[in-house]
Design a protein around this motif. Structure first.
Motif, PDB file in Angstrom:
ATOM      1  N   THR A  93      -4.711   2.062   5.780  1.00 15.67           N
ATOM      2  CA  THR A  93      -3.851   2.153   4.607  1.00 15.67           C
ATOM      3  C   THR A  93      -4.670   2.692   3.440  1.00 15.67           C
ATOM      4  OG1 THR A  93      -4.349  -0.060   3.769  1.00 15.67           O
ATOM      5  CG2 THR A  93      -2.561   0.137   5.385  1.00 15.67           C
ATOM      6  N   SER A 118       0.821  -1.211   0.000  1.00 12.59           N
ATOM      7  CA  SER A 118       0.000   0.000   0.000  1.00 12.59           C
ATOM      8  C   SER A 118       0.855   1.261   0.000  1.00 12.59           C
ATOM      9  CB  SER A 118      -0.957  -0.001   1.198  1.00 12.59           C
ATOM     10  OG  SER A 118      -0.253  -0.145   2.410  1.00 12.59           O
ATOM     11  N   SER A 163       1.762   2.490  -3.558  1.00 15.17           N
ATOM     12  CA  SER A 163       0.695   2.826  -4.499  1.00 15.17           C
ATOM     13  C   SER A 163       1.091   4.009  -5.378  1.00 15.17           C
ATOM     14  CB  SER A 163      -0.593   3.184  -3.737  1.00 15.17           C
ATOM     15  OG  SER A 163      -1.555   3.727  -4.613  1.00 15.17           O
TER      16      SER A 163
END
Length: 345
Positions: free
Chosen positions: A39, A22, A25
């Motif tokens: 997250t 995460s 990203s």
């Protein structure tokens, strides 16, 4: 260190090298401050669950149009089954379960009323007006990007958005469909496979319940290889996929399992999806959606005021129709086209 940062550190230690972290990203369309607890992918999951489009799935057709009975699947229960299967696979492969769940919950937000029947009608209408066509996957992305949240969109992460867009497989041989990796993340690929596992099995289950298919009609290869019960078939597919995909950058079925899955798909298309009894309402769906589309083309002032500020009236009407539930579309058609008796007081 915030709770979110601790969760991100745990992902780095716990997840597979092929998982999507995460913290890595590619971000959102518009900048937002990070949450101190969740997250990025957890926030996306929550936004999808709280969206209006997600709630409308409970009254959208999966296969059987407005079935009489409490146990037939709707587009919402299909979505939940996909999510459950996808999370199981992602967890077993040490992938990012939050990303997987967010994609699974959002993958069908753009589905039309009346299932694929409605999708085919809107595709035909779109092409007749010179547009490229209509795809529920593209519409799902349009919903989370532009239509939800009063036209502001949900501002989801790139990975969730692309997973939603890339989940669709079309009506093709699964041996070709799953021959190579299509999605940008392995979590999205998990949802793509889980969608198939879910709909093949629950559509067969519903078809048996409805009497459209008898258990003795199921091909012998499907029964011998995948299992003789709904539970056994799902378990066989999930177990085989996990066993063949551990520590790999793509998902793989055994060839024997994949052959049986393709035979199951071909059987369902012949006996269920193009069954004259199941498809007997197709002409009525086309009449209803086409009638409403033409009505709003002639009377655009009748469109709700809370629609997107789309300049193209064709797309604006299409957005409106695609977002309808089955029952709302039927009620609206009756209000527009069916005369009502005069009541004297």
């Amino acid at each position: 260190m915030t709770i979110r940062e601790k969760l991100e550190e745990r992902e780095k230690l716990f997840l597979s090298p092929y998982a999507t972290l995460s913290c890595n990203s590619k971000g959102r369309l518009f900048f937002e401050e990070e949450c101190s607890i969740r997250t990025r992918f957890q926030r996306d999951r929550d936004r999808i669950i709280h969206s209006k489009a997600f709630r409308r799935l409970k009254h959208k057709t999966q296969v059987f149009l407005a079935p009489e009975g409490d146990h037939y699947r709707t587009r919402l229960t299909h979505t939940l089954e996909v999510s459950q299967i996808a999370r199981t696979i992602a967890r077993a492969l040490f992938l990012n379960e939050d990303l997987t769940e967010a994609i699974a919950l959002g993958h069908d937000l753009g589905h039309t009323p009346f299932g694929h029947m409605g999708e085919d009608v809107l595709d035909e209408i779109s092409k007749s007006y010179g547009l490229l066509g209509f795809s529920h996957a593209e519409q799902s992305l349009r919903i989370v990007d532009r239509l939800e949240n009063n036209g502001k969109g949900l501002n989801l992460t790139y990975e969730v958005r692309m997973g939603i867009l890339q989940h669709s497989k079309g009506q093709q041989d699964f041996r070709k469909c799953f021959g190579s990796r299509v999605c940008e993340t392995l979590e999205a690929e998990v949802v793509r496979f889980s969608d198939v596992i879910a709909y093949l099995n629950h559509d067969l289950d519903d078809a048996i319940r409805a009497g459209v298919i008898r258990e003795k009609d199921i091909p012998k290869k499907v029964l011998d290889v995948l299992g003789r019960t709904h539970r056994e078939r799902i378990n066989t597919m999930v177990q085989n996929l996990v066993a063949n995909s551990i520590n790999k950058d793509r998902l793989v079925f055994d060839s024997e399992i994949l052959d049986a899955i393709e035979e199951m798909r071909a059987f369902l298309y012949e006996k269920l999806y193009v069954n004259p009894h199941v498809k007997s309402e197709n002409d009525k769906v086309k009449l209803l959606l086409t009638g409403l589309f033409e009505y709003f083309m002639k009377n655009p002032q009748k469109l709700p005021q809370n629609l997107s500020e789309e300049e193209n009236i064709i797309i604006k009407i299409r957005d409106f129709l695609a977002g309808m539930t089955d029952r709302y579309a039927i009620e609206l058609y009756e209000n527009v086209f069916i005369p009502k008796p005069w009541r004297f007081f």
